[in-house]
Design an enzyme around this catalytic site. Sequence first.
Site, PDB file in Angstrom:
ATOM      1  N   SER A 182       1.031  -1.165  -0.172  1.00  0.00           N
ATOM      2  CA  SER A 182      -0.027   0.005  -0.051  1.00  0.00           C
ATOM      3  C   SER A 182       0.878   1.403  -0.300  1.00  0.00           C
ATOM      4  O   SER A 182       1.981   1.193   0.573  1.00  0.00           O
ATOM      5  CB  SER A 182      -0.935   0.074   1.438  1.00  0.00           C
ATOM      6  OG  SER A 182      -1.549   1.386   1.569  1.00  0.00           O
ATOM      7  N   GLU A 183       0.547   2.400  -0.644  1.00  0.00           N
ATOM      8  CA  GLU A 183       1.072   3.499  -0.943  1.00  0.00           C
ATOM      9  C   GLU A 183       1.704   4.129   0.291  1.00  0.00           C
ATOM     10  O   GLU A 183       3.005   4.713   0.542  1.00  0.00           O
ATOM     11  CB  GLU A 183       0.339   4.709  -1.354  1.00  0.00           C
ATOM     12  CG  GLU A 183      -0.083   4.449  -2.693  1.00  0.00           C
ATOM     13  CD  GLU A 183      -1.288   3.711  -2.862  1.00  0.00           C
ATOM     14  OE1 GLU A 183      -1.659   2.636  -2.318  1.00  0.00           O
ATOM     15  OE2 GLU A 183      -2.372   4.208  -3.206  1.00  0.00           O
ATOM     16  N   ASN A 184       1.140   3.854   1.541  1.00  0.00           N
ATOM     17  CA  ASN A 184       1.648   4.603   2.594  1.00  0.00           C
ATOM     18  C   ASN A 184       2.715   3.712   3.465  1.00  0.00           C
ATOM     19  O   ASN A 184       3.174   3.966   4.787  1.00  0.00           O
ATOM     20  CB  ASN A 184       0.381   4.710   3.818  1.00  0.00           C
ATOM     21  CG  ASN A 184      -0.319   3.424   4.132  1.00  0.00           C
ATOM     22  OD1 ASN A 184      -0.454   2.490   3.254  1.00  0.00           O
ATOM     23  ND2 ASN A 184      -0.992   3.349   5.267  1.00  0.00           N
ATOM     24  N   GLY A 185       3.324   2.872   2.689  1.00  0.00           N
ATOM     25  CA  GLY A 185       4.477   2.198   3.181  1.00  0.00           C
ATOM     26  C   GLY A 185       4.301   0.903   3.964  1.00  0.00           C
ATOM     27  O   GLY A 185       5.387   0.383   4.577  1.00  0.00           O
ATOM     28  N   SER A 241       8.401   4.081  -0.240  1.00  0.00           N
ATOM     29  CA  SER A 241       7.248   3.196  -0.713  1.00  0.00           C
ATOM     30  C   SER A 241       7.098   3.486  -2.026  1.00  0.00           C
ATOM     31  O   SER A 241       6.889   2.429  -2.928  1.00  0.00           O
ATOM     32  CB  SER A 241       6.083   3.617  -0.030  1.00  0.00           C
ATOM     33  OG  SER A 241       4.963   2.924  -0.534  1.00  0.00           O
TER      34      SER A 241
END
Lengths: 232, 232, 229, 229
Positions: C54-57, C96
């Site tokens: 997920s984009e938030n790492g 990320s």
Amino acid sequence: MKNKVFPDFDSAVADMKDGMTFMSPGFGNVGLARNLLAAVHRLGVKDLTGISNNAGSLDDRVDVGTLIEARQVKKMICAFTAPTHPSQITPFVQMYNDDELDAELVPQGTLAERMRAAAAGIGAFYTPASVGTELAEGKEHREINGRTYVLEYPLPADFALIRAYRADTFGNLQFRLTQRNFNPVMAMAADITVVEVEDSIVEPGEIDPDCVHVPGIYVDRLVKIPEDGIWD
Amino acid sequence: MKNKVFPDFDSAVADMKDGMTFMSPGFGNVGLARNLLAAVHRLGVKDLTGISNNAGSLDDRVDVGTLIEARQVKKMICAFTAPTHPSQITPFVQMYNDDELDAELVPQGTLAERMRAAAAGIGAFYTPASVGTELAEGKEHREINGRTYVLEYPLPADFALIRAYRADTFGNLQFRLTQRNFNPVMAMAADITVVEVEDSIVEPGEIDPDCVHVPGIYVDRLVKIPEDGIWD
Amino acid sequence: MTTADKPRLSRQTMCDRLAMEFQDGWIVNLGVGMPTLCSNYLESEPDKEIIFHSENGVIGFGPLAPAGEEDRHLVNAGGQNVVALPGMAIVHHADSFGIIRKGMVDVTVMGAYEVSENGDFANWRIPVRKGGGIGGAMDLAACAKRVFIAMEHNQRNGAPRVLKQCTLPITAPGVVKLLATDLGLFEITEDGFVLREHAPGWSPEDIQEQTEAKLIIADDLREMRVRPA
Amino acid sequence: MTTADKPRLSRQTMCDRLAMEFQDGWIVNLGVGMPTLCSNYLESEPDKEIIFHSENGVIGFGPLAPAGEEDRHLVNAGGQNVVALPGMAIVHHADSFGIIRKGMVDVTVMGAYEVSENGDFANWRIPVRKGGGIGGAMDLAACAKRVFIAMEHNQRNGAPRVLKQCTLPITAPGVVKLLATDLGLFEITEDGFVLREHAPGWSPEDIQEQTEAKLIIADDLREMRVRPA
């Protein structure tokens, strides 16, 4: 899921081919994957391009210089292409002076950032390091907000030969203190990342997700250093 | 040595001035420095430029939207300048549509990398994101190894308003899970980094040097969130 | 019965069909909204190990957290609380997107307003509205190894969303590999826009009628699969 | 007695003088070799808290480790084992040079072969030798807030190292702020190359004789200090 734990160093680098590019970390003799370098030495692949902070030391220990002395390396990309002390005539220095080997000298921060660019999908970047010096000659310059920068390109590799302190079987890595140095950026920049592990290879879940230095998705192969392996 | 631990949120942002640029982290309502944003709201500084993934949510909680609604913000740089659902007409959306506020829409990865460039002294960088779209119009393009990239510039800020899980008095920071999100790059990119801490502010030496997410040299001020502070 | 009255595929079926393409060991990024339904399908193939990014790492997270068991510090791209899986790792936002830009995400599944026959798609801006919500979509669309789209085949007023050319500002040019709609499965190939599988009861002609893009009918056209071959 | 016979300052004195300039809370990077002597001085000013940074990603380390107490994983830029101090933090090499390029290093102290009166210096390449050893010097020289140089004033054959213009390839143009040699302390200002302090027994004329650069004699010229004013 794919088994990343290999039984020995030789099997972990067996598909390295002539002409490939490899990354070798280490700074001040700490954090080098000496066992994997020894395996590449035994494998005998040739015409390699090496990316490393330096090109080997004078002592008897296995390092990039071991591959250079065995004439397995055709080019080094590094931050030291001459000895720091005139007396330190390593095999690399001798062969470079005799034009038996090519080399590209890169400022250390630019070297690390070029790997980071490869790891992060950046096409190129501007750095202020080397502006106004011989090493910036022929490179594209640009003034940004009143400061001059040179354009530098990513530095990827086929293999990264990494030394970690601890890993899980999925490949999540941890390093101890300055053992970390170039290891994370190299592990993330290369196509195939092979890791020799000092302390232990544990089950997934045993490493705190907040304390992972390199996520396992970057790691392809793991080998635990045996008691009779090369430790320092 | 300089004392970085401040007694309350208001004193930690007291020197923020009209016209300054601030960074506010957070993703999915996790990792926002709501107490510091509330202090900036109380301070009443105006004409701020905000850098944040989004520009506030519809709920009653304090976030960047609180400053926008109070007309303290003249411009937002963010990855969402329209609601993800048409029903979500936040104060920001209303004011942006009414031309009472300026905004720059930046792809989320480019937003993060522009902050990272500011944090790492990179003059500019090439990214493949947004190529061929409206957001790349007017930007410099370059083909590198057969792929097209756009040139993007660093995004610094006067203040970063950070939420950490744990800190030591020197400013070394740790985050828990996805609380991390934009916090490290913002903490490293800004001139003055102010941190609200959830769990504890401990003595130097209590945080493992291998598990520091942001080195203390980037951190200027720390405030422990009190029991009656804003937690979620 | 006119085509307009024929039953269409459910959103879950559309996402099941896309998730069927995921291979063991793939790194998968699911967009907010409909694409998250893909994760439900994977419960039916427990031997297939998928690594969710997920984009938030967060890398290697699990399903939605059961009520009462949420960890308030752990959310997916949609801000929903998810469960930690063994082997999970956390990185910061810039790292990320380094994962994304390096091309390590094997597939990203997104929703869209429009898809065109050359693989363009639009999912971030409606021209009548000022601004847009781009999030991480442009980075993912430009850099993921494969872009899959899950989208209703028609607008509410019946107008087609599968077009010769997108009318809305695009998210990335020529990147869509596979499209699942409530009428079928479409593959974008070098030869053109291929109808591979159709909703039950829908003929190729029925589907072409709802589609501005010129359909190439696959030689092995079949009904939309709900389980792997 | 000819100037050639006069006693010169020790390397430790040169480095002491530079270290005297460090301010409380400064982030300091000491080059390999002579500059590491700067850390000895700091023991005499225990209230001054200096944060040592080394290229290999360690921030806030302590003095050299006593024999037998080395941690084999903790070394400074010279590869010497150092002691961990409370509050120390580790980052990887790319992040370490991010610290440098952002301009967070308050001072870097380096050795050099040559320094010129406009602040150029050369410390990485001798033309008769192929290649060079640049290490992190170019990044540090271009980006640290201040560059201090510690260097013998003359070559072994007596030729000057303090020049109007460097003859060797330079490390960075116009960055040197302060130079300590075995003959004195020199500051590079907008007006030119200023002699601020001299070795005991050396007159400005004696020093100019050993120097190709044109010296400006400070109004408050004094003997080289060994303790803060």
